[in-house]
Design an enzyme around this catalytic site. Structure first.
Site, PDB file in Angstrom:
ATOM      1  N   ALA A  65       0.574   4.658  -2.476  1.00 15.86           N
ATOM      2  CA  ALA A  65       2.185   5.230  -3.053  1.00 15.86           C
ATOM      3  C   ALA A  65       2.866   4.506  -1.781  1.00 15.86           C
ATOM      4  O   ALA A  65       2.574   4.489  -0.860  1.00 15.86           O
ATOM      5  CB  ALA A  65       1.989   6.736  -3.276  1.00 15.86           C
ATOM      6  N   GLY A 110      -3.333   5.513  -3.257  1.00 18.61           N
ATOM      7  CA  GLY A 110      -3.080   5.446  -4.387  1.00 18.61           C
ATOM      8  C   GLY A 110      -3.478   4.185  -5.131  1.00 18.61           C
ATOM      9  O   GLY A 110      -3.924   3.897  -6.174  1.00 18.61           O
ATOM     10  N   GLU A 113      -7.092   4.983  -5.751  1.00 20.00           N
ATOM     11  CA  GLU A 113      -7.054   5.686  -6.915  1.00 20.00           C
ATOM     12  C   GLU A 113      -7.108   5.102  -8.226  1.00 20.00           C
ATOM     13  O   GLU A 113      -7.484   5.369  -9.319  1.00 20.00           O
ATOM     14  CB  GLU A 113      -6.070   6.903  -6.669  1.00 20.00           C
ATOM     15  CG  GLU A 113      -6.360   8.116  -5.548  1.00 20.00           C
ATOM     16  CD  GLU A 113      -5.297   8.613  -5.254  1.00 20.00           C
ATOM     17  OE1 GLU A 113      -4.145   8.226  -4.877  1.00 20.00           O
ATOM     18  OE2 GLU A 113      -5.336  10.093  -5.181  1.00 20.00           O
ATOM     19  N   GLU A 133      -4.609   9.321   3.250  1.00 21.58           N
ATOM     20  CA  GLU A 133      -3.487  10.447   3.224  1.00 21.58           C
ATOM     21  C   GLU A 133      -3.423  11.428   4.266  1.00 21.58           C
ATOM     22  O   GLU A 133      -2.335  11.850   4.482  1.00 21.58           O
ATOM     23  CB  GLU A 133      -3.707  11.200   1.748  1.00 21.58           C
ATOM     24  CG  GLU A 133      -3.488  10.181   0.402  1.00 21.58           C
ATOM     25  CD  GLU A 133      -4.407   9.345  -0.064  1.00 21.58           C
ATOM     26  OE1 GLU A 133      -5.574   9.247   0.552  1.00 21.58           O
ATOM     27  OE2 GLU A 133      -4.060   8.956  -1.166  1.00 21.58           O
TER      28      GLU A 133
HETATM   29  C1  HXC Z   1       5.410   1.423   1.604  1.00 20.02           C
HETATM   30  C2  HXC Z   1       4.321  -0.210   2.679  1.00 20.02           C
HETATM   31  C3  HXC Z   1       2.892   0.539   2.104  1.00 20.02           C
HETATM   32  C4  HXC Z   1       3.061   1.615   1.620  1.00 20.02           C
HETATM   33  C5  HXC Z   1       2.589  -1.362   3.013  1.00 20.02           C
HETATM   34  N1  HXC Z   1       3.718  -1.348   3.271  1.00 20.02           N
HETATM   35  N2  HXC Z   1       1.921  -0.409   2.710  1.00 20.02           N
HETATM   36  N3  HXC Z   1       5.392   0.098   2.132  1.00 20.02           N
HETATM   37  N4  HXC Z   1       4.161   2.202   1.228  1.00 20.02           N
HETATM   38  N5  HXC Z   1       1.987   2.571   1.206  1.00 20.02           N
HETATM   39  C6  HXC Z   1       4.661  -2.116   3.522  1.00 20.02           C
HETATM   40  C7  HXC Z   1       4.948  -2.360   5.204  1.00 20.02           C
HETATM   41  O1  HXC Z   1       5.744  -1.141   5.396  1.00 20.02           O
HETATM   42  C8  HXC Z   1       5.561  -3.720   5.274  1.00 20.02           C
HETATM   43  O2  HXC Z   1       6.796  -3.539   5.059  1.00 20.02           O
HETATM   44  C9  HXC Z   1       4.680  -4.637   4.356  1.00 20.02           C
HETATM   45  O3  HXC Z   1       4.327  -3.768   3.242  1.00 20.02           O
HETATM   46  C10 HXC Z   1       3.584  -5.317   4.785  1.00 20.02           C
HETATM   47  O4  HXC Z   1       2.648  -4.285   5.522  1.00 20.02           O
HETATM   48  P1  HXC Z   1       2.307  -4.353   7.009  1.00 20.02           P
HETATM   49  O5  HXC Z   1       2.084  -2.730   7.645  1.00 20.02           O
HETATM   50  O6  HXC Z   1       3.168  -5.129   7.867  1.00 20.02           O
HETATM   51  O7  HXC Z   1       0.805  -5.296   6.860  1.00 20.02           O
HETATM   52  P2  HXC Z   1      -0.424  -5.108   7.762  1.00 20.02           P
HETATM   53  O8  HXC Z   1      -0.138  -5.194   9.226  1.00 20.02           O
HETATM   54  O9  HXC Z   1      -1.364  -6.538   7.202  1.00 20.02           O
HETATM   55  O10 HXC Z   1      -1.189  -3.822   7.455  1.00 20.02           O
HETATM   56  C11 HXC Z   1      -1.875  -3.528   6.170  1.00 20.02           C
HETATM   57  C12 HXC Z   1      -1.900  -2.005   6.241  1.00 20.02           C
HETATM   58  C13 HXC Z   1      -0.734  -1.224   6.231  1.00 20.02           C
HETATM   59  C14 HXC Z   1      -3.244  -1.624   6.778  1.00 20.02           C
HETATM   60  C15 HXC Z   1      -2.505  -1.824   4.618  1.00 20.02           C
HETATM   61  O11 HXC Z   1       0.358  -1.836   5.473  1.00 20.02           O
HETATM   62  C16 HXC Z   1      -1.061   0.158   5.870  1.00 20.02           C
HETATM   63  O12 HXC Z   1      -1.703   0.924   6.715  1.00 20.02           O
HETATM   64  N6  HXC Z   1      -0.343   0.537   4.742  1.00 20.02           N
HETATM   65  C17 HXC Z   1      -0.284   2.115   4.532  1.00 20.02           C
HETATM   66  C18 HXC Z   1      -1.647   2.341   3.966  1.00 20.02           C
HETATM   67  C19 HXC Z   1      -1.604   4.010   3.526  1.00 20.02           C
HETATM   68  O13 HXC Z   1      -1.505   4.678   4.255  1.00 20.02           O
HETATM   69  N7  HXC Z   1      -1.638   4.117   1.923  1.00 20.02           N
HETATM   70  C20 HXC Z   1      -1.830   5.480   1.552  1.00 20.02           C
HETATM   71  C21 HXC Z   1      -0.217   5.794   1.188  1.00 20.02           C
HETATM   72  S1  HXC Z   1      -0.186   7.469   0.639  1.00 20.02           S
HETATM   73  P3  HXC Z   1       7.866  -4.606   6.119  1.00 20.02           P
HETATM   74  O14 HXC Z   1       9.109  -4.388   5.488  1.00 20.02           O
HETATM   75  O15 HXC Z   1       7.819  -3.795   7.253  1.00 20.02           O
HETATM   76  O16 HXC Z   1       7.505  -5.830   5.916  1.00 20.02           O
HETATM   77  C22 HXC Z   1      -0.832   7.323  -0.926  1.00 20.02           C
HETATM   78  C23 HXC Z   1      -0.723   8.600  -1.670  1.00 20.02           C
HETATM   79  C24 HXC Z   1      -0.999   8.491  -2.968  1.00 20.02           C
HETATM   80  O17 HXC Z   1      -1.331   6.519  -1.412  1.00 20.02           O
HETATM   81  C25 HXC Z   1      -0.766   9.737  -3.788  1.00 20.02           C
HETATM   82  C26 HXC Z   1       0.668  10.093  -4.159  1.00 20.02           C
HETATM   83  C27 HXC Z   1       1.308  11.191  -4.987  1.00 20.02           C
END
Ligand code: HXC
Length: 259
Positions: A65, A110, A113, A133
Site C-alpha cells: 500500500a 498489500g 495480500e 508492516e
Molecule cells: C509508496 C513506494 C512504496 C510504497 C516503493 N515506493 N514502495 N512508495 N509506498 N509501498 C517508491 C519509493 O519511495 C521510491 O520512490 C520508488 O518507489 C522506488 O523504490 P526504491 O525504494 O527506491 O526501490 P529499491 O531501492 O529497489 O527498494 C525496493 C523495496 C523498497 C525494497 C521494495 O521500495 C521498499 O522497502 N518499499 C516498501 C515496502 C513495504 O514496506 N511495503 C509494505 C507497505 S505497508 P522515489 O520517489 O524515491 O523514487 C502495506 C500495508 C497494506 O502494504 C495494508 C494497508 C491497509
C-alpha cells in the site's frame, strides 16, 4: 475504460491486468485501488474473458500500500483505507472466473495480500514476498492476517508477519505461498499456459468448482459437501456437460460453448 494506472490486454479468452505505476513500484494508493475495483467489475462482466492474470509493470508486482498516502492518516481514516482494500481484494477472491497472480517482482505488504486473494500464484524467480508492516508500525491491513495463515499455516504466517522477513520465490513455493516458480523471462508464458489449460475446459464447471472450493473452505465440511452436491447437480443443467460427456462417448474432442 480509461485507466491511469492499469493496462488491460485480452487474447484467447484471457485478460492480462497489469498494474502500471512503476515509478512507485506499483504501490496501491486510493486511485490505484479504485481503478483495480473498476477493472475487476469490467472483466467480471466481460463475456469474452474466462481467466484473468494480474501482474505488475517493472521490477515490482506491488511493493505494498502507498506509504506516502498512509503516513498521516488518523485511526478512522486508516480503518477506511484498509477496509476499502479489503473489499476490493475480497471481490477478486469471490470472483467465479479464475484469477492468476503472475508475480514478477516485489510482492510486499498489500502486494503479497493482492497475490493471496488470487486463486493461484505463479512467481518469477526474481519475486520476493513478505508482510513488512510491523516495521512501519501497522499490521497487514488488506486481509493478510487472515489469508496468510490459511495458505501457509499459523506458525509460518506468524513468523513472517512478526519478523517482517522478506522471502525469495523459492522459499515461498516451499511453504505453499506460490504454486510454481519459473524463470523470469518465462513468467507470462507460464501464466498464459496455465490460463489456457483452464480455458479449454467447460467454464461453468470451472466456475462452480471455484465457488465450491471458496465457500467450502469457509464452512464446516458437512455444509461444504452440501454446497458441492448442489453445484454438481447444477452442472447437469448445462449444455457443456452434455457436450463433454457426449464427446467422450463418441471418442472426439469436446467443443465447449460456456453454456
Ligand atoms: C509508496 C513506494 C512504496 C510504497 C516503493 N515506493 N514502495 N512508495 N509506498 N509501498 C517508491 C519509493 O519511495 C521510491 O520512490 C520508488 O518507489 C522506488 O523504490 P526504491 O525504494 O527506491 O526501490 P529499491 O531501492 O529497489 O527498494 C525496493 C523495496 C523498497 C525494497 C521494495 O521500495 C521498499 O522497502 N518499499 C516498501 C515496502 C513495504 O514496506 N511495503 C509494505 C507497505 S505497508 P522515489 O520517489 O524515491 O523514487 C502495506 C500495508 C497494506 O502494504 C495494508 C494497508 C491497509
Amino acid at each position: 475504460m480509461p485507466y491511469e494506472f492499469i493496462k488491460i490486454d485480452k487474447s484467447e479468452r484471457v485478460a492480462i491486468l497489469k498494474l502500471n505505476r512503476p515509478k512507485a513500484l506499483n504501490a496501491l494508493n486510493t486511485q490505484v485501488l479504485k481503478e483495480l475495483d473498476l477493472a475487476i467489475d469490467q472483466l467480471d462482466k466481460d463475456e469474452s474473458v474466462d481467466v484473468i492474470i494480474i501482474t505488475g509493470e517493472g521490477k515490482a508486482f506491488v511493493a505494498g500500500a502507498d506509504i506516502t498516502e498512509m503516513k498521516d492518516l488518523n485511526a478512522e481514516e486508516g480503518r477506511r483505507f484498509g477496509n476499502f482494500g479489503q473489499k476490493v481484494f475480497r471481490k477478486i477472491e469471490k470472483m467465479e472466473k479464475p484469477v492468476i497472480a503472475a508475480v514478477n517482482g516485489f510482492a510486499l505488504g498489500g502486494g503479497c495480500e493482492l497475490a493471496m486473494c488470487c486463486d493461484m500464484r505463479i512467481a518469477s524467480e526474481k519475486a520476493k514476498f513478505g508482510q513488512p508492516e510491523v516495521g512501519l508500525g501497522i499490521v497487514p491491513g488488506f486481509s493478510g492476517t487472515q489469508r496468510l495463515p490459511r495458505l501457509v499455516g499459523i506458525g509460518k504466517a506468524k513468523e513472517l508477519i512478526f519478523t517482517g522477513d522478506i522471502i525469495k520465490a523459492e522459499e515461498a513455493e516451499k511453504i505453499g505461498l506460490v504454486n510454481k516458480v519459473v524463470a523470469h523471462e518465462e513468467l507470462m508464458n507460464e501464466a498464459m499456459d496455465l490460463a489456457k489449460r483452464i480455458v479449454k475446459n467447460a467454464q461453468k464447471a470451472v466456475r462452480y468448482a471455484n465457488i465450491a472450493i471458496n465457500r467450502g473452505i469457509e464452512t464446516d465440511i458437512e455444509t461444504g459437501i452440501e454446497i458441492e452436491a448442489d453445484l454438481f447437480g447444477l452442472c447437469f443443467a448445462t449444455k457443456d456437460q452434455k457436450e463433454g460427456m457426449t464427446a467422450f462417448v463418441e471418442k472426439r474432442k469436446a467443443e465447449f460453448k460456456g453454456e
